[in-house]
Design a protein around this motif. Structure first.
Motif, short mmCIF file in Angstrom:
data_model
loop_
_atom_site.label_atom_id
_atom_site.label_comp_id
_atom_site.label_asym_id
_atom_site.label_seq_id
_atom_site.Cartn_x
_atom_site.Cartn_y
_atom_site.Cartn_z
N ARG A 128 0.83 -1.20 0.00
CA ARG A 128 0.00 0.00 0.00
C ARG A 128 0.87 1.26 0.00
NH1 ARG A 128 -2.88 -1.62 3.75
NH2 ARG A 128 -4.57 -2.54 2.52
N LYS A 129 1.91 1.26 0.82
CA LYS A 129 2.83 2.41 0.86
C LYS A 129 3.54 2.59 -0.47
CE LYS A 129 3.77 2.42 5.84
NZ LYS A 129 4.80 2.20 6.90
N ASP A 130 3.95 1.49 -1.07
CA ASP A 130 4.62 1.57 -2.38
C ASP A 130 3.68 2.15 -3.43
OD1 ASP A 130 6.96 0.54 -1.38
OD2 ASP A 130 6.61 -1.52 -2.09
N ARG A 131 2.42 1.74 -3.38
CA ARG A 131 1.45 2.22 -4.36
C ARG A 131 1.19 3.71 -4.17
NH1 ARG A 131 -0.15 1.70 -9.45
NH2 ARG A 131 -2.38 2.16 -9.73
N VAL A 132 1.06 4.15 -2.94
CA VAL A 132 0.86 5.58 -2.67
C VAL A 132 2.05 6.38 -3.16
CG1 VAL A 132 0.63 7.31 -0.85
CG2 VAL A 132 -0.73 5.22 -0.74
N ARG A 133 3.24 5.90 -2.87
CA ARG A 133 4.45 6.59 -3.30
C ARG A 133 4.52 6.66 -4.83
NH1 ARG A 133 7.88 3.35 -1.31
NH2 ARG A 133 7.71 4.22 0.82
N GLU A 134 4.13 5.58 -5.48
CA GLU A 134 4.12 5.54 -6.95
C GLU A 134 3.15 6.59 -7.50
OE1 GLU A 134 2.79 2.45 -10.51
OE2 GLU A 134 2.95 1.72 -8.44
N MET A 135 1.98 6.70 -6.90
CA MET A 135 0.99 7.66 -7.36
C MET A 135 1.45 9.11 -7.12
SD MET A 135 -1.52 6.16 -8.86
CE MET A 135 -0.17 5.21 -9.57
N LEU A 136 2.04 9.36 -5.97
CA LEU A 136 2.53 10.71 -5.68
C LEU A 136 3.68 11.09 -6.62
CD1 LEU A 136 2.42 10.80 -1.77
CD2 LEU A 136 0.85 11.88 -3.39
N ASP A 137 4.50 10.11 -6.96
CA ASP A 137 5.56 10.37 -7.94
C ASP A 137 4.96 10.70 -9.30
OD1 ASP A 137 7.55 9.93 -6.08
OD2 ASP A 137 7.99 7.88 -6.73
N LEU A 138 3.91 9.96 -9.65
CA LEU A 138 3.27 10.14 -10.95
C LEU A 138 2.73 11.56 -11.11
CD1 LEU A 138 2.15 8.83 -13.61
CD2 LEU A 138 0.06 8.33 -12.32
N VAL A 139 2.11 12.09 -10.04
CA VAL A 139 1.52 13.43 -10.12
C VAL A 139 2.46 14.51 -9.56
CG1 VAL A 139 -0.84 12.53 -10.04
CG2 VAL A 139 0.32 13.16 -7.90
N GLN A 140 3.71 14.12 -9.29
CA GLN A 140 4.76 15.04 -8.87
C GLN A 140 4.39 15.79 -7.57
OE1 GLN A 140 6.02 17.52 -12.16
NE2 GLN A 140 5.71 15.87 -13.62
N LEU A 141 3.92 15.03 -6.59
CA LEU A 141 3.53 15.62 -5.31
C LEU A 141 4.21 14.93 -4.13
CD1 LEU A 141 -0.31 16.24 -5.78
CD2 LEU A 141 1.50 17.96 -5.71
N THR A 142 5.26 14.18 -4.37
CA THR A 142 5.93 13.45 -3.30
C THR A 142 6.37 14.37 -2.16
OG1 THR A 142 6.72 11.87 -4.96
CG2 THR A 142 7.78 11.81 -2.79
N GLN A 143 6.85 15.55 -2.52
CA GLN A 143 7.36 16.47 -1.49
C GLN A 143 6.24 17.08 -0.65
OE1 GLN A 143 7.24 16.90 -4.74
NE2 GLN A 143 7.48 19.04 -5.39
N PHE A 144 4.96 16.90 -1.09
CA PHE A 144 3.83 17.45 -0.34
C PHE A 144 3.05 16.36 0.39
CE2 PHE A 144 4.48 20.26 -4.04
CZ PHE A 144 4.77 21.44 -3.37
N ALA A 145 3.63 15.20 0.52
CA ALA A 145 2.92 14.03 1.07
C ALA A 145 2.34 14.29 2.46
CB ALA A 145 3.85 12.83 1.11
N HIS A 146 3.01 15.07 3.28
CA HIS A 146 2.58 15.26 4.67
C HIS A 146 1.81 16.56 4.90
CE1 HIS A 146 4.80 11.68 5.65
NE2 HIS A 146 5.90 12.19 5.14
N ARG A 147 1.48 17.25 3.82
CA ARG A 147 0.67 18.46 3.96
C ARG A 147 -0.82 18.12 3.92
NH1 ARG A 147 3.43 23.45 0.57
NH2 ARG A 147 5.54 23.20 1.34
N LYS A 148 -1.63 19.02 4.45
CA LYS A 148 -3.09 18.89 4.38
C LYS A 148 -3.58 19.61 3.11
CE LYS A 148 -3.63 17.15 8.66
NZ LYS A 148 -4.10 17.97 9.80
#
Length: 380
Positions: A128-148
């Motif tokens: 599940r974590k890998d999939r979330v990381r993959e999706m955030l990478d896809l939409v270029q939002l990895t650096q915003f993962a912990h923001r609301k």
């Protein structure tokens, strides 16, 4: 008898594969006595972005909701990847939907919002974590993962919603007015981001929009809807350059129409009597025309040439500038013809000029002309 306009032989063909990915067959949806979707049949190819375009109340969102399973057809069937969707609940369909409001949870981080759709999937925590990381990478939002959600921009929230919708790897993604909440510049930028993400994932997108430019930019093919019916399906080029009716011609972009009568047909050329233009004009013929037919001649504003001097052209006609708008990249002219009809003309500002160097100014007598191949002939 009402006749539908023939499509010129030069129009690109709208060929469908023998086994379309989504098949909608004779679908009707009634709410009491009101028919929201009226006997719609269309096919969608695997991996394409298919646009449903129309004004408010045309039935496009109802059709989308039937694809999602939120509404059941009153008649007809929907097939997805060879499977009949009759009776299949929304949560059992390989379909996900991205809503216009994005529907993000304000108390959750970006990462948790994306993960929310995976909580019922049979996955380990690590997967599940890998999939979330993959999706955030896809939409270029990895650096915003912990923001609301309130800590990121509107365009970024749109991408969070897209990542969440794609996280379950749906076969079909439905997008309901996905860019409506964005300002013009951000909307234009995000259109290309959506196209890039769809290309990377290969997921079939169905996009509902009332915005013509958005549909033209995003879609591989477009279905133009009106009063619950599909009026035309084709590529953006098809529906813009070769509309099959006055409705489609007027709905897609700007256009000026003229009443005309067919006087002579010679090979690929047709001579028309166009009273508003002061007499005979020439256009490219289309199949099925006969001398004496009443037709509509339609011209797009960018296809009309504008000048102060009369050109040596049988398709020349004159008018007076009754309106002028400077739009930066081009200027929009409203030309009043002798009978009072207004013709809209776009003139590209290809070089920097002062106001005294414009092609024409208010109240100027001007000449208009058009190439015969630019004229659209319609009989519906």
């Amino acid at each position: 008898m009402q006749m539908h306009s023939p499509i010129p032989a030069t129009a690109p063909a709208d060929t469908l594969g023998t086994d379309p990915f989504v098949r909608i067959e004779g679908v009707t949806k009634r709410f009491g006595s009101f028919v929201a979707v009226d006997n719609v049949s269309l096919s969608i190819r695997k991996g394409e972005i298919f646009g449903l375009l129309g004004g408010s109340g045309c039935g496009k969102t109802t059709l989308l909701r039937m694809l999602a399973g939120f509404e059941d057809p009153s008649a007809g069937r929907i097939w997805l990847d060879g499977q009949d969707m009759t009776g299949v609940q929304p949560y059992d369909r390989p379909v996900n939907m991205m809503f216009q409001s994005y529907a993000l949870f304000p108390h959750m981080t970006v990462e948790r919002n994306v993960a929310y759709g995976l909580k019922h999937e049979k996955m380990t925590d690590a997967q599940r974590k890998d999939r979330v990381r993959e999706m955030l990478d896809l939409v270029q939002l990895t650096q915003f993962a912990h923001r609301k959600p309130h800590q990121i921009s509107g365009g970024q929230r749109q991408r969070v919603a897209l990542a969440r919708a794609l996280a379950r790897a749906p076969k079909l993604l439905l997008l309901d007015e996905p860019l409506a909440a964005l300002d013009k510049k951000l909307r234009e930028h995000t259109q290309f981001e959506l196209m890039n993400i769809q290309s990377q994932t290969g997921v079939t997108f169905v996009v509902v929009t009332h915005d013509q430019e958005e549909a033209m930019t995003l879609s591989d093919r477009i279905a133009v809807m009106d009063k619950g019916q599909v009026r035309q399906i084709g590529t953006p080029n098809d529906v813009y350059e070769y509309p099959n009716s006055r409705f489609v011609a007027g709905f897609i972009g700007s256009i000026t129409t003229f009443d005309a009568t067919v006087r002579k047909i010679e090979g690929s050329s047709v001579t028309l009597d166009v009273p508003a233009m002061g007499g005979r004009k020439i256009a490219r013929s289309v199949p099925g025309l006969s001398e004496g037919d009443k037709v509509t001649l339609a011209l797009r504003p960018e296809k009309i040439l504008l000048g102060r001097e009369r050109p040596d052209d049988p398709n020349a006609f004159s008018g007076v500038v009754s309106g002028l708008g400077y739009l930066g990249k081009d200027s929009l002219y409203r030309i009043a013809l002798p009978d009072g009809q207004i013709v809209t003309v776009n003139s590209v500002n290809a070089r920097r000029v002062g106001e005294d160097e414009r092609v024409a100014d208010w109240e100027d007598q001007v000449w208009l002309s058009f190439d015969p191949s630019s004229a659209i002939l319609l009989r519906d």
